[in-house]
Scaffold this active site. Structure first.
Site, PDB file in Angstrom:
ATOM      1  N   HIS A 201      32.295  44.584  38.227  1.00 53.64           N
ATOM      2  CA  HIS A 201      31.966  45.737  38.723  1.00 53.64           C
ATOM      3  C   HIS A 201      32.246  46.713  37.535  1.00 53.64           C
ATOM      4  O   HIS A 201      32.309  47.997  37.561  1.00 53.64           O
ATOM      5  CB  HIS A 201      33.100  46.414  39.559  1.00 53.64           C
ATOM      6  CG  HIS A 201      32.613  45.880  41.023  1.00 53.64           C
ATOM      7  ND1 HIS A 201      31.569  46.329  41.680  1.00 53.64           N
ATOM      8  CD2 HIS A 201      33.094  44.819  41.917  1.00 53.64           C
ATOM      9  CE1 HIS A 201      31.523  45.710  42.957  1.00 53.64           C
ATOM     10  NE2 HIS A 201      32.393  45.162  43.195  1.00 53.64           N
ATOM     11  N   THR A 202      32.076  46.292  36.211  1.00 48.94           N
ATOM     12  CA  THR A 202      32.454  46.957  35.083  1.00 48.94           C
ATOM     13  C   THR A 202      31.494  48.096  35.169  1.00 48.94           C
ATOM     14  O   THR A 202      30.431  48.277  35.654  1.00 48.94           O
ATOM     15  CB  THR A 202      31.651  46.280  33.798  1.00 48.94           C
ATOM     16  OG1 THR A 202      32.449  45.027  33.698  1.00 48.94           O
ATOM     17  CG2 THR A 202      32.187  47.001  32.505  1.00 48.94           C
ATOM     18  N   GLN A 203      32.237  49.192  34.905  1.00 51.17           N
ATOM     19  CA  GLN A 203      31.459  50.607  34.906  1.00 51.17           C
ATOM     20  C   GLN A 203      31.951  51.388  33.857  1.00 51.17           C
ATOM     21  O   GLN A 203      33.220  50.891  33.313  1.00 51.17           O
ATOM     22  CB  GLN A 203      32.029  51.403  36.257  1.00 51.17           C
ATOM     23  CG  GLN A 203      31.145  52.451  36.383  1.00 51.17           C
ATOM     24  CD  GLN A 203      31.596  53.105  37.510  1.00 51.17           C
ATOM     25  OE1 GLN A 203      32.231  52.806  38.610  1.00 51.17           O
ATOM     26  NE2 GLN A 203      31.727  54.535  37.134  1.00 51.17           N
TER      27      GLN A 203
END
Lengths: 278, 297, 271
Positions: A43-45
């Protein structure tokens, strides 16, 4: 958490070298770009358009908040007329740093909530949510999102006046759901540079227990002006154009944008800064 | 058995414009024993008449705490009350969790009213068979609401529901103008007088059939503060059994009656009083409706 | 062939190395907590500093919480998890009171905390808990936990930033480790120390931790829970506490006819 504006909100690994010259996202390699298709889904943001630090201070008649008008895209000063102070109802105000799209989402969410409350109060005459109650809601929202590993990438200050208790309110909440209160607060770079100045001035008058007399409106504003100036000198992601919100029992008042008087003459004498010598 | 052919589902109006299932639900409320609610500028109180289903049974509790600042008295189906009061507790908890705010009383009442309303509009459902008197205190002061199975929630200065509640209403209507400025002791005495009026001729208020709930600042005069933390904090508290003895005595004194109460209330005569009540307590043998009010609009 | 081997090695590196920029949902907010059980009392303490790296976020953030009239919980680690964990515990306690019309006993709270923590075994609350209070038999008790719910009842426990400083000190002073009674003297019996001695040990623990650990300081909050009917004159009254300390009796959360809880406060160095 990394406080450097270019790495804002990222985890700080132990012994991580502090690279003052990164200009994320332009100069930092994006690990996602090189990742093989078989890499684990994540879910890298990351924040893209960001606002730098905001300040908050309790004073005699209430609370003051300060934020500049810049929304940066990495090292690019992308939007130079963004208001990062947002009033909520009559007695609460937000000051927001971090991702500006998440800030716009927050505004929409909170304005909707307040509108619903207002509609309900038409039939039961119940007073609106107090600053501490809006703050509790925000803390829950931020913590719920971090617990889904899908954070709202901001650090915000909530300033307000509680009309029932007749006292001011100032609180911090960030993308981890971390909360705390203090008579002076600052997010991001400001927590390193402005917070010591704010604490020093606050405690000089009110004492270390804060029980003495608080700063007057004039003193508080002068202090915030001074802090915004120092931040503009030292924070490469700041802008010398900022606003101050004042929350008292009379309500929320947000100033016009203003600038601090700065002196850059000394830079001419610096090697590698002014006209090249030698 | 059937009143007419329009009562077999609750979504069809009768030609007279009635929803008969809803009307029947209101009848269920009238079969429950009486509950009285009164409100002053500082306090809200509930008084209920407990029944036991038989000599071997305990008295059925009619007062339920929802939160520190909200409580209800029930009349009608106890099991429906449990479901609804649990829903109110959830609403109250969710307000505390999300906003760190005790739920405004009007909103928690509106919450169950909305739920009850959907039951009057969906095929295959039945209305709740219970009515509530809700007392509470929030930032806008003390409140008294009535919730009814038809999905309405109205605020009152004083109100009564349940069996023979019209008699109590008559008393309350005659006296309510003095309630606003009344102190807690006076408010309770008015409540006891109203509750007394719902009793049948040969029955009396006693420590075993009377219970009282209070919200508002504590009062040394009427409460045994040492035995209730909730009372000391001004939160919802219930007084019954020995704890209402003093209140009943004070009330009898104020009416010029013998302080100990009528003879049949004395321990030796207690069984006979209970016996008489066991008949009205059973669901199968509801008492005659008497002069009960029609509760639909 | 060699190329192929190189590629797979590179690939392996990519997939097994941690992703540097993944969002890290945890943080360590420093601070330290400590609890000591007496025969008919229990002492639960924590400092009030909340920090992040070298920055002090606030000089006053609560880490110790009164749960019931006989239970006090101290949390340490990630402050957001700690606050939300306490919130959840209090919520469960309220539902228990709705159902049972009484406050949950200490040993049941202890087990419930275990269950809540383990319920998030695979996304744990990053919190070290210490629960202190009075058991139903009137004895002082301390329960300590790891973040995923392992727990045991003990006589004393320190946790948090300064655990490694404080626990050996407590082992020595509370459990009398590495002490030998004088020849002919009474043997040491752990868990019998008077309240005044225990309080002094707590204060010394925190002033020492403040000196040696940068994440400890600002303020000290000590909760003292006393068995029902126990005399309070060794805590309350003129000259009972060292200078600079204050004590107040906390309002009961329940009926108020049982155990008593006191809050002793003191400032700690702010540097």
């Amino acid at each position: 958490m990394n406080q450097h504006p270019a790495m804002w909100g990222h985890p700080m690994t132990p012994h991580q070298a502090f690279n003052a010259h990164t200009a994320f996202p332009l100069a930092t390699p994006n690990p996602m770009r090189n990742q093989h298709a078989s890499s684990p889904v994540s879910h890298t943001q990351q924040p893209l358009v960001t606002g730098t630090s905001v300040l908050g201070l309790k004073y005699k008649d209430g609370v003051m908040l300060a934020a500049d008008n810049l929304a940066s895209y990495g090292s690019l000063a992308r939007f130079r007329d963004i208001q990062r102070l947002h009033p909520l109802g009559n007695h609460t105000c937000l000051a927001v740093s971090g991702d500006m799209s998440d800030y716009q989402y927050l505004k929409k969410e909170l304005d909707g909530l307040l509108r619903e409350e207002e509609a309900l109060s038409l039939s039961d005459s119940h007073p609106a949510l107090h600053p501490s109650q809006i703050y509790a809601f925000l803390a829950n929202l931020f913590y719920a999102r971090r617990s889904k590993v899908n954070p709202i990438w901001n650090a915000i200050l909530v300033g307000g006046w509680d009309a029932t208790k007749e006292e001011s309110f100032l609180g911090y909440v960030d993308l981890l759901g971390t909360t705390y209160s203090s008579p002076t607060l600052a997010t991001g770079f400001g927590s390193h540079i402005a917070q010591p100045l704010l604490r020093e001035a606050f405690e000089k008058k009110a004492g270390i227990d804060g029980k003495g007399e608080l700063l007057t409106a004039e003193e508080a504003e002068a202090l915030l002006n001074e802090c915004m100036k120092v931040l503009f000198y030292r924070d490469a992601r700041s802008l010398n154009k900022y606003q101050i919100a004042t929350v008292t029992k009379e309500g929320v008042q947000i100033s016009e944008s203003k600038s601090a008087e700065t002196q850059w003459g000394f830079a001419e004498a610096l090697r590698g800064y002014g006209a090249q010598q030698q | 058995m059937f009143r007419n052919s329009y009562d077999s589902d609750n979504t069809t109006f009768s030609p007279q414009g009635k929803l008969h299932q809803v009307e029947y639900a209101l009848e269920a409320v009238k079969q429950g024993s009486a509950a009285i609610g009164l409100r002053s500028a500082t306090h809200a109180v509930l008084l209920t008449l407990k029944r036991s289903t038989g000599e071997l049974a305990t008295y059925q509790k009619k007062l339920i705490r929802i939160d520190d600042h909200v409580g209800v008295a029930i009349a009608g189906l106890t099991s429906d009350a449990r479901v609804l009061s649990n829903f109110m507790r959830q609403q109250a908890m969710s307000s505390k969790m999300l906003y760190n705010r005790p739920i405004p009383v009007a909103r928690v009442v509106q919450g169950i009213a909305d739920r009850a309303q959907t039951n009057t509009q969906q095929y295959g459902r039945r209305p709740y068979g219970v009515g509530f008197l809700v007392i509470g205190r929030d930032e806008t002061g003390p409140h008294l609401y009535e919730f009814s199975p038809s999905g309405t929630a109205f605020e009152y200065y004083a109100h009564s529901i349940g069996a023979r509640s019209q008699s109590a209403k008559t008393y309350l209507e005659k006296n309510f103008e003095s309630f606003e400025s009344a102190d807690l002791a006076t408010l309770i005495q008015h409540g006891l007088s109203a509750l007394h009026d719902t009793l049948q001729q040969d029955k009396h208020l006693s420590t075993s059939n009377t219970s009282i709930a209070i919200i508002g600042p504590p009062s040394d005069e009427v409460e045994n503060l040492a035995s209730s933390g909730a009372a000391k904090r001004g939160n919802f508290r219930v007084w019954e059994n020995d704890d209402v003895d003093g209140l009943l005595r004070a009330w009898r004194r104020s009416r010029g009656e013998p302080e100990d109460g009528p003879k049949e209330d004395e321990p030796a005569a207690e069984p006979s009083a209970e016996q008489a009540q066991s008949a009205e307590g059973s669901e199968q043998a509801p008492e005659a409706p008497g002069e009960d009010v029609v509760m639909s609009e | 062939m060699a190329m192929h081997a190189e590629r797979s090695a590179a690939l392996h590196e990519l997939t097994s190395a941690p992703i540097q920029h993944a969002f890290n949902p945890y943080e360590d907010n420093g601070g330290t907590i400590l609890a000591i059980a007496g025969k008919d009392f229990s002492v639960i303490a924590g400092d009030t500093r909340q920090s992040q790296g070298y920055s002090i976020q606030t000089r006053y953030a609560r880490k110790v919480w009164q749960l019931t009239d006989r239970a006090v919980l101290a949390t340490n680690g990630f402050a957001a998890d700690g606050n939300n964990f306490v919130k959840k515990v209090k919520q469960r306690l309220e539902w228990y009171e709705h159902a049972h019309h009484k406050q949950m006993p200490l040993k049941s709270i202890a087990r419930m905390i275990q269950t809540i923590l383990y319920g998030k075994r695979f996304f744990p609350y990053y919190v070290y808990n210490i629960l202190g209070g009075i058991e139903e038999d009137g004895t002082g008790a301390v329960y300590s936990y790891d973040p995923v719910g392992t727990y045991e009842r003990e006589s004393c426990r320190a946790a948090g930033a300064a655990q490694s400083i404080l626990q050996p000190f407590l082992d020595n002073q509370i459990y009398f480790k590495n002490q030998t009674p004088e020849p002919g003297a009474e043997p040491f019996i752990p868990g019998n120390l008077p309240l005044s001695t225990v309080l002094a040990l707590v204060v010394d623990s925190f002033t020492s931790a403040t000196e040696r650990h940068i994440e400890v300081g600002d303020g000290l909050e000590v909760y003292v829970v006393m068995k029902k009917g126990r005399p309070t004159d060794d805590l309350v009254g003129e000259g009972k506490l060292a200078p600079g300390m204050a004590v107040e009796e906390l309002d009961a959360l329940g009926e108020g006819d049982g155990e008593k809880t006191f809050l002793v406060t003191r400032s700690l160095k702010r540097d």
